[in-house]
Enzyme design. Structure first.
Site, PDB file in Angstrom:
ATOM      1  N   LYS A  98     -46.171 -31.218  -9.274  1.00  0.00           N
ATOM      2  CA  LYS A  98     -46.320 -30.082  -9.734  1.00  0.00           C
ATOM      3  C   LYS A  98     -47.321 -30.603 -10.945  1.00  0.00           C
ATOM      4  O   LYS A  98     -48.400 -30.333 -11.556  1.00  0.00           O
ATOM      5  CB  LYS A  98     -44.859 -29.225 -10.661  1.00  0.00           C
ATOM      6  CG  LYS A  98     -44.422 -30.730 -11.628  1.00  0.00           C
ATOM      7  CD  LYS A  98     -43.162 -28.932 -12.274  1.00  0.00           C
ATOM      8  CE  LYS A  98     -41.701 -29.899 -12.211  1.00  0.00           C
ATOM      9  NZ  LYS A  98     -41.404 -31.341 -12.226  1.00  0.00           N
ATOM     10  N   LYS A 151     -46.492 -43.855 -10.563  1.00  0.00           N
ATOM     11  CA  LYS A 151     -47.596 -43.286 -12.053  1.00  0.00           C
ATOM     12  C   LYS A 151     -47.941 -44.293 -12.645  1.00  0.00           C
ATOM     13  O   LYS A 151     -49.125 -43.612 -13.744  1.00  0.00           O
ATOM     14  CB  LYS A 151     -46.154 -42.680 -12.525  1.00  0.00           C
ATOM     15  CG  LYS A 151     -45.292 -41.595 -11.727  1.00  0.00           C
ATOM     16  CD  LYS A 151     -45.006 -40.118 -12.818  1.00  0.00           C
ATOM     17  CE  LYS A 151     -44.045 -39.197 -12.079  1.00  0.00           C
ATOM     18  NZ  LYS A 151     -44.948 -37.630 -12.056  1.00  0.00           N
ATOM     19  N   LYS A 188     -48.036 -36.418  -1.730  1.00  0.00           N
ATOM     20  CA  LYS A 188     -46.814 -35.913  -2.100  1.00  0.00           C
ATOM     21  C   LYS A 188     -47.234 -34.470  -3.015  1.00  0.00           C
ATOM     22  O   LYS A 188     -48.032 -34.735  -3.655  1.00  0.00           O
ATOM     23  CB  LYS A 188     -46.416 -35.823  -2.846  1.00  0.00           C
ATOM     24  CG  LYS A 188     -44.480 -35.460  -2.629  1.00  0.00           C
ATOM     25  CD  LYS A 188     -43.774 -36.283  -4.297  1.00  0.00           C
ATOM     26  CE  LYS A 188     -44.231 -35.756  -5.482  1.00  0.00           C
ATOM     27  NZ  LYS A 188     -43.348 -35.524  -6.950  1.00  0.00           N
TER      28      LYS A 188
HETATM   29  P1  ATP Z   1     -44.138 -34.195 -11.113  1.00  0.00           P
HETATM   30  O1  ATP Z   1     -45.895 -34.680 -10.586  1.00  0.00           O
HETATM   31  O2  ATP Z   1     -44.384 -34.439 -12.579  1.00  0.00           O
HETATM   32  O3  ATP Z   1     -43.743 -35.691 -11.604  1.00  0.00           O
HETATM   33  P2  ATP Z   1     -42.466 -33.707  -9.327  1.00  0.00           P
HETATM   34  O4  ATP Z   1     -43.498 -32.068  -8.532  1.00  0.00           O
HETATM   35  O5  ATP Z   1     -42.723 -34.738  -8.658  1.00  0.00           O
HETATM   36  O6  ATP Z   1     -43.520 -33.510 -10.453  1.00  0.00           O
HETATM   37  P3  ATP Z   1     -39.817 -33.467  -9.803  1.00  0.00           P
HETATM   38  O7  ATP Z   1     -39.398 -32.413 -11.713  1.00  0.00           O
HETATM   39  O8  ATP Z   1     -39.909 -34.741 -10.663  1.00  0.00           O
HETATM   40  O9  ATP Z   1     -41.401 -32.680  -9.425  1.00  0.00           O
HETATM   41  O10 ATP Z   1     -39.257 -33.064  -9.421  1.00  0.00           O
HETATM   42  C1  ATP Z   1     -37.730 -31.558  -8.749  1.00  0.00           C
HETATM   43  C2  ATP Z   1     -37.256 -31.924  -8.117  1.00  0.00           C
HETATM   44  O11 ATP Z   1     -38.125 -31.603  -6.699  1.00  0.00           O
HETATM   45  C3  ATP Z   1     -36.830 -33.927  -7.375  1.00  0.00           C
HETATM   46  O12 ATP Z   1     -35.602 -33.238  -6.390  1.00  0.00           O
HETATM   47  C4  ATP Z   1     -37.799 -34.127  -6.436  1.00  0.00           C
HETATM   48  O13 ATP Z   1     -36.753 -34.861  -5.091  1.00  0.00           O
HETATM   49  C5  ATP Z   1     -38.299 -32.821  -5.773  1.00  0.00           C
HETATM   50  N1  ATP Z   1     -39.743 -33.044  -5.305  1.00  0.00           N
HETATM   51  C6  ATP Z   1     -40.864 -32.705  -5.708  1.00  0.00           C
HETATM   52  N2  ATP Z   1     -41.274 -33.144  -5.473  1.00  0.00           N
HETATM   53  C7  ATP Z   1     -41.454 -33.294  -4.010  1.00  0.00           C
HETATM   54  C8  ATP Z   1     -42.433 -32.484  -2.575  1.00  0.00           C
HETATM   55  N3  ATP Z   1     -43.607 -32.831  -2.484  1.00  0.00           N
HETATM   56  N4  ATP Z   1     -41.281 -32.188  -1.637  1.00  0.00           N
HETATM   57  C9  ATP Z   1     -40.243 -32.192  -1.435  1.00  0.00           C
HETATM   58  N5  ATP Z   1     -39.680 -32.356  -3.090  1.00  0.00           N
HETATM   59  C10 ATP Z   1     -40.318 -32.617  -3.972  1.00  0.00           C
END
Ligand code: ATP
Ligand code: LTN
Length: 338
Positions: free
Chosen positions: A202, A117, A199
């Site tokens: 969101k 990040k 990955k």
């Molecule tokens: P950001 O992009 O803001 O970092 P994020 O989509 O990675 O957000 P988080 O709120 O950090 O989402 O994650 C919530 C949960 O979803 C965590 O357990 C994380 O490991 C899981 N997660 C996030 N993205 C993925 C993905 N692409 N595949 C599988 N699990 C995911």
């Protein structure tokens, strides 16, 4: 997961940094739902964590409530699960201070999420982004969670939580349960549809690389159909970089249907990417539409959501105070006379 015994505590959290994606659903929320019947479960929206990147206040409030509505919409029953907002419970940031005084800078500097990040062009590299894993450790240890269902990217943070807990227990006697991550064997890292080497996030993925649980069905179908694949045509799972796109789509297909990848490969023998994507688009739309509809209904019923949050925070707060006062006592803080 079969060997987990009942009465244990499950805890997890999601940041309100954007719309929940199918990555969040497949990697984490599907497991939240599976676990709700047999364990004591606490699922939070970790709004304090979201502040590590700049947020528009009005939008942050909306996204936080929307995630609570999506927790319920994917099938988490508020009667069975403790659903709450992190900032509604006093204790998370207080415990984080104590744990921060026992965490090395070297440990924080190793964290992949921080490195990724902060390396992004234009990143706002603030102290919160750096100390984020300490707050996450506090979220988990405050409730003595036994298991933490998360996607692959959070494994390192749960491992750091374990190290911090062991350090505390060693120094001040047994206090914290040592938590274990629960990471799905398949679907723990759903990839960006336009850039299948990174990955799906969101807030990190571009709009066409992600699918939100509450996207319009026509948009969902469009995103699947325009997902990046390769110049081949066979629907086969392969670990090579070239096949990352089709591998990701096969993983999504298998996780949303519970059909094994081997069976899916057989079903599509002799067919091309076009047929496969068309069917997958139908599957994703069919799976997400009821979630979107239920979410949209719940968002019109703020009184209900507030009642869920009130009861969730009340019961979490009781546990949090208990643990926090135990920790304060163990480290040598004088008990307040109230
Ligand atoms: P950001 O992009 O803001 O970092 P994020 O989509 O990675 O957000 P988080 O709120 O950090 O989402 O994650 C919530 C949960 O979803 C965590 O357990 C994380 O490991 C899981 N997660 C996030 N993205 C993925 C993905 N692409 N595949 C599988 N699990 C995911
Ligand atoms: N760091 C996690 C979100 C998170 C979390 C938690 C997950 C904050 N606190 C406690 C599990 C348990 C993330 O970025 N996905």
């Amino acid at each position: 997961m079969e060997e987990l015994s009942s009465q244990k505590t499950i805890l997890s959290g999601i940041k309100p940094t954007g719309q929940l994606t199918i990555g969040n659903y497949i990697g984490a929320m599907k497991n939240f739902v599976k676990l709700q019947n047999d364990y004591e479960t606490l699922y939070m929206v970790v709004d304090l964590h979201a502040l590590t990147v700049p947020q528009e206040p009005k939008e942050l409030r909306h996204k936080t409530l929307s995630i609570i509505a999506q927790y319920i919409a994917v099938g988490l029953d508020p009667e069975k699960n403790n659903l709450f907002i992190q900032s509604h419970v006093t204790g998370h940031t207080e415990l984080a201070w104590i744990l921060g005084c026992m965490t090395g800078l070297g440990d924080l500097s190793r964290m992949t999420q921080f490195k990724d990040k902060s390396a992004k062009p234009g990143a706002n590299v603030n102290a919160g982004l750096y100390t984020y894993p300490i707050l996450m450790a506090s979220d988990i240890l405050l409730y003595n969670a036994d298991f933490v269902p998360v996607g692959e990217d959070q494994k390192q943070h749960v491992e750091l939580t374990r190290d911090i807990a062991m350090r505390f227990n060693y120094r001040y006697s047994d206090t914290f349960t040592i938590p274990e991550p629960i990471i799905p064997k398949s679907g723990a890292r759903i990839m960006d549809l336009q850039n299948p080497m990174s990955k799906m996030g969101k807030s990190d993925s571009g709009e066409s690389g992600r699918i939100a649980l509450i996207d319009e069905p026509s948009l969902v179908a469009k995103r699947i159909k325009s997902a990046v694949t390769d110049s081949g045509s066979e629907i086969k799972f392969s670990e090579t970089d070239e096949k990352a796109g089709i591998r990701n789509l096969l993983t999504i297909y298998a996780n949303l249907t519970e059909i094994s990848i081997a069976e899916i490969e057989l079903m599509y023998e002799g067919k091309g990417y076009g047929d496969f994507k068309k069917d997958l688009a139908d599957i994703v739309v069919e799976r997400l539409s009821p979630i979107k509809n239920r979410h949209d209904d719940l968002m019109k019923n703020k009184d209900y959501l507030e009642a869920v949050l009130k009861s969730g925070a009340e019961s979490a707060q009781k546990k949090a105070w208990k643990m926090l006062s135990k920790v304060y006592r163990k480290v040598g803080l004088v008990q307040a006379v109230r």
